[in-house]
Write a protein that holds these residues in place. Structure first.
Motif, PDB file in Angstrom:
ATOM      1  N   ALA A   1      11.750  -0.796  -3.938  1.00  0.00           N
ATOM      2  CA  ALA A   1      13.148  -1.203  -4.122  1.00  0.00           C
ATOM      3  C   ALA A   1      13.592  -2.133  -2.993  1.00  0.00           C
ATOM      4  N   LYS A   2      13.180  -1.828  -1.765  1.00  0.00           N
ATOM      5  CA  LYS A   2      13.520  -2.702  -0.633  1.00  0.00           C
ATOM      6  C   LYS A   2      12.920  -4.087  -0.812  1.00  0.00           C
ATOM      7  N   LEU A   3      11.674  -4.129  -1.243  1.00  0.00           N
ATOM      8  CA  LEU A   3      11.028  -5.421  -1.484  1.00  0.00           C
ATOM      9  C   LEU A   3      11.780  -6.197  -2.560  1.00  0.00           C
ATOM     10  N   SER A   4      12.182  -5.513  -3.611  1.00  0.00           N
ATOM     11  CA  SER A   4      12.902  -6.164  -4.709  1.00  0.00           C
ATOM     12  C   SER A   4      14.249  -6.721  -4.274  1.00  0.00           C
ATOM     13  N   LYS A   5      14.845  -6.085  -3.250  1.00  0.00           N
ATOM     14  CA  LYS A   5      16.153  -6.522  -2.739  1.00  0.00           C
ATOM     15  C   LYS A   5      16.020  -7.443  -1.532  1.00  0.00           C
ATOM     16  N   ASN A   6      14.790  -7.865  -1.219  1.00  0.00           N
ATOM     17  CA  ASN A   6      14.525  -8.721  -0.052  1.00  0.00           C
ATOM     18  C   ASN A   6      15.024  -8.100   1.244  1.00  0.00           C
ATOM     19  N   GLU A   7      14.813  -6.795   1.374  1.00  0.00           N
ATOM     20  CA  GLU A   7      15.178  -6.092   2.599  1.00  0.00           C
ATOM     21  C   GLU A   7      13.944  -5.950   3.479  1.00  0.00           C
ATOM     22  N   TYR A   8      14.169  -5.620   4.744  1.00  0.00           N
ATOM     23  CA  TYR A   8      13.070  -5.455   5.676  1.00  0.00           C
ATOM     24  C   TYR A   8      12.231  -4.234   5.325  1.00  0.00           C
ATOM     25  N   VAL A   9      10.911  -4.378   5.452  1.00  0.00           N
ATOM     26  CA  VAL A   9       9.976  -3.265   5.317  1.00  0.00           C
ATOM     27  C   VAL A   9       9.078  -3.272   6.544  1.00  0.00           C
ATOM     28  N   SER A  10       8.367  -2.179   6.750  1.00  0.00           N
ATOM     29  CA  SER A  10       7.528  -2.074   7.947  1.00  0.00           C
ATOM     30  C   SER A  10       6.322  -3.002   7.872  1.00  0.00           C
ATOM     31  N   MET A  11       5.774  -3.275   9.039  1.00  0.00           N
ATOM     32  CA  MET A  11       4.569  -4.088   9.117  1.00  0.00           C
ATOM     33  C   MET A  11       3.411  -3.377   8.413  1.00  0.00           C
ATOM     34  N   GLU A  12       3.404  -2.064   8.452  1.00  0.00           N
ATOM     35  CA  GLU A  12       2.371  -1.276   7.771  1.00  0.00           C
ATOM     36  C   GLU A  12       2.368  -1.578   6.272  1.00  0.00           C
ATOM     37  N   VAL A  13       3.541  -1.668   5.689  1.00  0.00           N
ATOM     38  CA  VAL A  13       3.655  -1.975   4.256  1.00  0.00           C
ATOM     39  C   VAL A  13       3.134  -3.385   3.980  1.00  0.00           C
ATOM     40  N   LEU A  14       3.509  -4.327   4.814  1.00  0.00           N
ATOM     41  CA  LEU A  14       3.056  -5.703   4.621  1.00  0.00           C
ATOM     42  C   LEU A  14       1.539  -5.806   4.718  1.00  0.00           C
ATOM     43  N   VAL A  15       0.948  -5.059   5.642  1.00  0.00           N
ATOM     44  CA  VAL A  15      -0.509  -5.054   5.785  1.00  0.00           C
ATOM     45  C   VAL A  15      -1.157  -4.459   4.530  1.00  0.00           C
ATOM     46  N   LYS A  16      -0.591  -3.365   4.008  1.00  0.00           N
ATOM     47  CA  LYS A  16      -1.127  -2.757   2.783  1.00  0.00           C
ATOM     48  C   LYS A  16      -1.094  -3.757   1.629  1.00  0.00           C
ATOM     49  N   ILE A  17       0.005  -4.476   1.521  1.00  0.00           N
ATOM     50  CA  ILE A  17       0.142  -5.465   0.448  1.00  0.00           C
ATOM     51  C   ILE A  17      -0.901  -6.569   0.592  1.00  0.00           C
ATOM     52  N   CYS A  18      -1.021  -7.100   1.806  1.00  0.00           N
ATOM     53  CA  CYS A  18      -1.984  -8.186   2.042  1.00  0.00           C
ATOM     54  C   CYS A  18      -3.414  -7.730   1.773  1.00  0.00           C
ATOM     55  N   ARG A  19      -3.743  -6.529   2.202  1.00  0.00           N
ATOM     56  CA  ARG A  19      -5.092  -6.016   1.937  1.00  0.00           C
ATOM     57  C   ARG A  19      -5.298  -5.774   0.451  1.00  0.00           C
ATOM     58  N   GLY A  20      -4.285  -5.258  -0.219  1.00  0.00           N
ATOM     59  CA  GLY A  20      -4.388  -4.989  -1.646  1.00  0.00           C
ATOM     60  C   GLY A  20      -4.557  -6.245  -2.478  1.00  0.00           C
ATOM     61  N   LEU A  21      -3.955  -7.330  -2.031  1.00  0.00           N
ATOM     62  CA  LEU A  21      -4.041  -8.598  -2.762  1.00  0.00           C
ATOM     63  C   LEU A  21      -5.073  -9.551  -2.164  1.00  0.00           C
ATOM     64  N   ASP A  22      -5.664  -9.145  -1.034  1.00  0.00           N
ATOM     65  CA  ASP A  22      -6.619  -9.992  -0.317  1.00  0.00           C
ATOM     66  C   ASP A  22      -6.007 -11.364  -0.033  1.00  0.00           C
ATOM     67  N   CYS A  23      -4.867 -11.319   0.655  1.00  0.00           N
ATOM     68  CA  CYS A  23      -4.150 -12.557   0.964  1.00  0.00           C
ATOM     69  C   CYS A  23      -3.542 -12.473   2.362  1.00  0.00           C
ATOM     70  N   SER A  24      -2.941 -13.551   2.803  1.00  0.00           N
ATOM     71  CA  SER A  24      -2.267 -13.575   4.100  1.00  0.00           C
ATOM     72  C   SER A  24      -0.773 -13.289   3.909  1.00  0.00           C
ATOM     73  N   ILE A  25      -0.122 -12.980   4.998  1.00  0.00           N
ATOM     74  CA  ILE A  25       1.298 -12.619   4.934  1.00  0.00           C
ATOM     75  C   ILE A  25       2.157 -13.791   4.443  1.00  0.00           C
ATOM     76  N   GLU A  26       1.752 -15.012   4.766  1.00  0.00           N
ATOM     77  CA  GLU A  26       2.509 -16.184   4.320  1.00  0.00           C
ATOM     78  C   GLU A  26       2.484 -16.350   2.809  1.00  0.00           C
ATOM     79  N   GLU A  27       1.496 -15.753   2.172  1.00  0.00           N
ATOM     80  CA  GLU A  27       1.385 -15.864   0.725  1.00  0.00           C
ATOM     81  C   GLU A  27       2.288 -14.886  -0.018  1.00  0.00           C
ATOM     82  N   ILE A  28       2.803 -13.865   0.686  1.00  0.00           N
ATOM     83  CA  ILE A  28       3.633 -12.860   0.012  1.00  0.00           C
ATOM     84  C   ILE A  28       5.093 -12.879   0.430  1.00  0.00           C
TER      85      ILE A  28
END
Length: 71
Positions: free
Chosen positions: A34-61
């Motif tokens: 829900a936070k992601l959908s509202k463009n709210e801040y999320v933890s760096m841990e979440v961003l790392v999980k997303i990048c690893r899950g999509l095999d991409c860099s943070i700039e891509e998400i």
């Protein structure tokens, strides 16, 4: 709103993944989604999980938006 996750959701559409399916796949909760959908801040841990899950860099998400100056 200083960040935008539009890039993330565009990737999910391209991969034909629903938000809830993706959240379950990478191990993030509904509140975080829900936070992601509202463009709210999320933890760096979440961003790392997303990048690893999509095999991409943070700039891509995500994008850091320019600072808005109040008049």
């Amino acid at each position: 709103m200083d960040v935008s996750y539009k890039r993330l959701f565009k990737i999910l559409i391209e991969k034909d993944l629903k938000k809830t399916e993706f959240a379950k796949l990478i191990g993030i909760g509904q509140n975080t989604l829900a936070k992601l959908s509202k463009n709210e801040y999320v933890s760096m841990e979440v961003l790392v999980k997303i990048c690893r899950g999509l095999d991409c860099s943070i700039e891509e998400i995500m994008e850091i938006l320019p600072e808005r100056k109040e008049v």
